[in-house]
Write a protein that holds these residues in place. Structure first.
Motif, PDB file in Angstrom:
ATOM      1  N   GLY A   1       0.813  -1.207   0.000  1.00  0.00           N
ATOM      2  CA  GLY A   1       0.000   0.000   0.000  1.00  0.00           C
ATOM      3  C   GLY A   1       0.849   1.261   0.000  1.00  0.00           C
ATOM      4  N   TYR A   2       1.924   1.235   0.797  1.00  0.00           N
ATOM      5  CA  TYR A   2       2.818   2.391   0.856  1.00  0.00           C
ATOM      6  C   TYR A   2       3.509   2.608  -0.489  1.00  0.00           C
ATOM      7  N   GLN A   3       4.013   1.525  -1.097  1.00  0.00           N
ATOM      8  CA  GLN A   3       4.709   1.682  -2.378  1.00  0.00           C
ATOM      9  C   GLN A   3       3.750   2.112  -3.479  1.00  0.00           C
ATOM     10  N   ALA A   4       2.486   1.701  -3.390  1.00  0.00           N
ATOM     11  CA  ALA A   4       1.501   2.168  -4.362  1.00  0.00           C
ATOM     12  C   ALA A   4       1.401   3.689  -4.334  1.00  0.00           C
ATOM     13  N   ALA A   5       1.383   4.245  -3.120  1.00  0.00           N
ATOM     14  CA  ALA A   5       1.344   5.700  -2.987  1.00  0.00           C
ATOM     15  C   ALA A   5       2.671   6.324  -3.404  1.00  0.00           C
ATOM     16  N   GLU A   6       3.766   5.697  -3.016  1.00  0.00           N
ATOM     17  CA  GLU A   6       5.095   6.202  -3.369  1.00  0.00           C
ATOM     18  C   GLU A   6       5.286   6.255  -4.877  1.00  0.00           C
ATOM     19  N   MET A   7       4.909   5.186  -5.579  1.00  0.00           N
ATOM     20  CA  MET A   7       5.075   5.147  -7.030  1.00  0.00           C
ATOM     21  C   MET A   7       4.201   6.184  -7.722  1.00  0.00           C
ATOM     22  N   GLY A   8       3.146   6.628  -7.034  1.00  0.00           N
ATOM     23  CA  GLY A   8       2.299   7.668  -7.615  1.00  0.00           C
ATOM     24  C   GLY A   8       2.946   9.041  -7.637  1.00  0.00           C
ATOM     25  N   GLY A   9       4.093   9.179  -6.978  1.00  0.00           N
ATOM     26  CA  GLY A   9       4.772  10.482  -6.984  1.00  0.00           C
ATOM     27  C   GLY A   9       3.902  11.596  -6.428  1.00  0.00           C
ATOM     28  N   ILE A  10       3.118  11.282  -5.414  1.00  0.00           N
ATOM     29  CA  ILE A  10       2.145  12.238  -4.869  1.00  0.00           C
ATOM     30  C   ILE A  10       2.840  13.505  -4.383  1.00  0.00           C
ATOM     31  N   GLN A  11       2.292  14.639  -4.820  1.00  0.00           N
ATOM     32  CA  GLN A  11       2.797  15.937  -4.397  1.00  0.00           C
ATOM     33  C   GLN A  11       1.801  16.598  -3.448  1.00  0.00           C
ATOM     34  N   THR A  12       2.268  17.534  -2.661  1.00  0.00           N
ATOM     35  CA  THR A  12       1.392  18.256  -1.737  1.00  0.00           C
ATOM     36  C   THR A  12       0.226  18.877  -2.501  1.00  0.00           C
ATOM     37  N   GLY A  13      -0.969  18.592  -2.039  1.00  0.00           N
ATOM     38  CA  GLY A  13      -2.165  19.155  -2.662  1.00  0.00           C
ATOM     39  C   GLY A  13      -2.813  18.281  -3.715  1.00  0.00           C
ATOM     40  N   ASP A  14      -2.245  17.106  -4.018  1.00  0.00           N
ATOM     41  CA  ASP A  14      -2.771  16.246  -5.075  1.00  0.00           C
ATOM     42  C   ASP A  14      -4.087  15.584  -4.689  1.00  0.00           C
ATOM     43  N   THR A  15      -4.855  15.276  -5.734  1.00  0.00           N
ATOM     44  CA  THR A  15      -6.029  14.418  -5.612  1.00  0.00           C
ATOM     45  C   THR A  15      -5.637  13.018  -6.050  1.00  0.00           C
ATOM     46  N   VAL A  16      -5.893  12.038  -5.184  1.00  0.00           N
ATOM     47  CA  VAL A  16      -5.508  10.653  -5.439  1.00  0.00           C
ATOM     48  C   VAL A  16      -6.761   9.788  -5.444  1.00  0.00           C
ATOM     49  N   VAL A  17      -6.889   8.953  -6.487  1.00  0.00           N
ATOM     50  CA  VAL A  17      -7.997   8.006  -6.569  1.00  0.00           C
ATOM     51  C   VAL A  17      -7.432   6.591  -6.486  1.00  0.00           C
ATOM     52  N   VAL A  18      -7.997   5.798  -5.588  1.00  0.00           N
ATOM     53  CA  VAL A  18      -7.591   4.407  -5.419  1.00  0.00           C
ATOM     54  C   VAL A  18      -8.744   3.519  -5.860  1.00  0.00           C
ATOM     55  N   PHE A  19      -8.465   2.624  -6.793  1.00  0.00           N
ATOM     56  CA  PHE A  19      -9.467   1.653  -7.227  1.00  0.00           C
ATOM     57  C   PHE A  19      -9.261   0.366  -6.442  1.00  0.00           C
ATOM     58  N   GLY A  20     -10.266  -0.017  -5.652  1.00  0.00           N
ATOM     59  CA  GLY A  20     -10.205  -1.231  -4.862  1.00  0.00           C
ATOM     60  C   GLY A  20     -10.113  -0.941  -3.384  1.00  0.00           C
ATOM     61  N   ALA A  21     -11.135  -1.376  -2.614  1.00  0.00           N
ATOM     62  CA  ALA A  21     -11.149  -1.151  -1.168  1.00  0.00           C
ATOM     63  C   ALA A  21     -10.889  -2.444  -0.410  1.00  0.00           C
ATOM     64  N   GLY A  22      -9.978  -3.261  -0.960  1.00  0.00           N
ATOM     65  CA  GLY A  22      -9.438  -4.366  -0.184  1.00  0.00           C
ATOM     66  C   GLY A  22      -8.355  -3.837   0.737  1.00  0.00           C
ATOM     67  N   PRO A  23      -7.677  -4.715   1.485  1.00  0.00           N
ATOM     68  CA  PRO A  23      -6.648  -4.244   2.422  1.00  0.00           C
ATOM     69  C   PRO A  23      -5.564  -3.393   1.768  1.00  0.00           C
ATOM     70  N   ILE A  24      -5.105  -3.789   0.572  1.00  0.00           N
ATOM     71  CA  ILE A  24      -4.046  -3.014  -0.100  1.00  0.00           C
ATOM     72  C   ILE A  24      -4.554  -1.638  -0.500  1.00  0.00           C
ATOM     73  N   GLY A  25      -5.742  -1.588  -1.093  1.00  0.00           N
ATOM     74  CA  GLY A  25      -6.293  -0.300  -1.504  1.00  0.00           C
ATOM     75  C   GLY A  25      -6.538   0.621  -0.321  1.00  0.00           C
ATOM     76  N   ILE A  26      -7.056   0.044   0.776  1.00  0.00           N
ATOM     77  CA  ILE A  26      -7.298   0.847   1.974  1.00  0.00           C
ATOM     78  C   ILE A  26      -5.983   1.384   2.527  1.00  0.00           C
ATOM     79  N   MET A  27      -4.949   0.535   2.547  1.00  0.00           N
ATOM     80  CA  MET A  27      -3.651   0.992   3.039  1.00  0.00           C
ATOM     81  C   MET A  27      -3.046   2.036   2.101  1.00  0.00           C
ATOM     82  N   ALA A  28      -3.217   1.868   0.792  1.00  0.00           N
ATOM     83  CA  ALA A  28      -2.718   2.868  -0.160  1.00  0.00           C
ATOM     84  C   ALA A  28      -3.395   4.211   0.078  1.00  0.00           C
ATOM     85  N   ALA A  29      -4.702   4.184   0.330  1.00  0.00           N
ATOM     86  CA  ALA A  29      -5.422   5.423   0.603  1.00  0.00           C
ATOM     87  C   ALA A  29      -4.916   6.071   1.887  1.00  0.00           C
ATOM     88  N   ARG A  30      -4.684   5.247   2.898  1.00  0.00           N
ATOM     89  CA  ARG A  30      -4.166   5.778   4.173  1.00  0.00           C
ATOM     90  C   ARG A  30      -2.782   6.394   3.968  1.00  0.00           C
TER      91      ARG A  30
END
Length: 385
Positions: free
Chosen positions: A167-196
């Protein structure tokens, strides 16, 4: 020993007389399992979607345990250490391990032109038996296993083998910048952790998409994000465009993979007929929902065969796509710190704790999405932890 035994699609059982693993190489260790998990990726195996998943296999790439025996070359572990075992099997010496691409190790898997070795994940990932058992042989024991820090809850520790790093690497690979809007497809454990984890990188808005209301409610509470049911939308892509002023999200994360629902043709070709590497519905939505010049991060598992992907849209929108198995060893020090400091609370994802002997029922509950199941942990009856 007791071990989960795969008998074919939708058929698993407990084998009460499985052979104990043995030291096969001086760098091996034998670990007595204290916790293992059933992962959404295990369901791809269970449902018959991963090639070369052989009858008699033992699944389970998420486990922790106590070192019971070590090979003569092992120097960093000792008998009695309670360890986190990353799901990647990595030699630590090949060209890819030296780049900290531990999920792409060139020595741990004979099919190493793609993924490296993974515990309990078919012969396409090396044919290594997994941790849904009382004992596991752990190759390259000086490389992956990490001693569980004093004071860490074992339920937190077992989720550091895969769920948290992925989940953490999913967010990391997204290159998220301050202020970004992030959409996660899938609310299984990985998706929930990526959102967190998206919040840790500075996201200003996090949205999660799924079709099961109980998972969406859990995600909303756990990850403090917006949560929407795609079955209530005429078109998820149009919905996401509209809610982002018609620009699209800055980052989209595919945390679903091969078993995505939502498109009849994809479901028929990828899940029913097995003519492609799975249903790429979530990946379609991610590519079409992200803004021009945006980033699509993929951690959902697909088969190694071809899949129906709108690559023309990737080109014309100027997208960056990043994807890989999580590099658990690289991320563990940082994630252990996040857990010990209370910034992440992985164990709160666990909804079911089931004896290893009831593994067949555990798979049934998780596969059928019964009893509001989010994450299942298996506990061998032989453990005192």
């Amino acid at each position: 020993m007791k071990a989960m035994n795969f008998r074919g699609p939708f058929r698993v059982r407990i084998d009460n007389n499985a052979p104990d693993p043995e030291i096969l190489h001086p760098s091996d260790a034998i670990v007595r399992v204290t916790r293992s998990c059933i992962c959404g990726s295990d369901l791809h195996l269970y449902h018959g979607l991963v090639p070369d998943t052989r009858v008699g296999s033992t699944f389970g790439h998420e486990f922790i345990g106590i070192v019971e025996e070590i090979g003569s070359d092992v120097q960093k572990l000792k008998v009695g250490d309670h360890v986190i075992v990353p799901f990647n099997i990595a030699c630590g010496k090949c060209a890819f391990c030296k780049q900290e691409l531990y999920g792409n190790c060139h020595e741990s898997n004979s099919q190493a032109t793609a993924v490296g070795g993974i515990f309990g994940y078919s012969h396409t990932a090396g044919g290594h038996n997994g941790g849904q058992a009382e004992l596991v042989r752990v190759p390259y024991a000086d490389v992956g296993p990490t001693v569980i820090p004093k004071g860490m809850d074992l339920d937190d520790a077992v989720l550091l083998t895969d769920v948290v790093p992925t989940g953490y690497q999913a967010a990391e690979m997204g290159g998220i910048q301050t202020g970004d809007t992030v959409v996660v497809f899938g609310a299984g454990p990985i998706g929930i952790m990526a959102a967190r984890c998206a919040w840790l990188f500075g996201a200003a808005r996090v949205i999660i998409i799924d079709h099961l209301d109980y998972r969406l409610e859990f995600a909303k509470n756990y990850a403090k994000c917006e949560a929407y049911n795609f079955k209530e939308m005429d078109d998820p892509v149009v919905f996401l465009k509209k809610t982002t002023d018609w620009f699209g999200a800055d980052v989209c994360i595919d945390a679903v993979g091969a078993e995505a629902a939502g498109d009849a043709l994809q479901t028929f070709l990828g899940r029913k007929m097995l003519l492609t590497g799975g249903s790429t519905t979530a990946l379609h939505w991610a590519i079409n929902s992200v803004k021009k010049g945006g980033i699509v991060s993929i951690v959902g598992v697909y088969g190694p065969t071809d899949a129906l992907v709108p690559i023309g849209n990737v080109l014309n929108k100027g997208l960056t796509i990043r994807a890989n198995q999580a590099s658990v060893k690289r991320l563990l020090p940082r994630l252990i710190d996040h857990v010990m400091e209370g910034r992440l609370n992985p164990k709160d994802l666990i909804t079911h704790r089931i004896p290893l002997e009831e593994v067949a029922e555990g798979y049934h509950i998780f596969s059928r999405k019964l009893d509001n199941c989010i994450k299942t942990v298996l506990i061998p009856s032989s453990t005192n932890y």
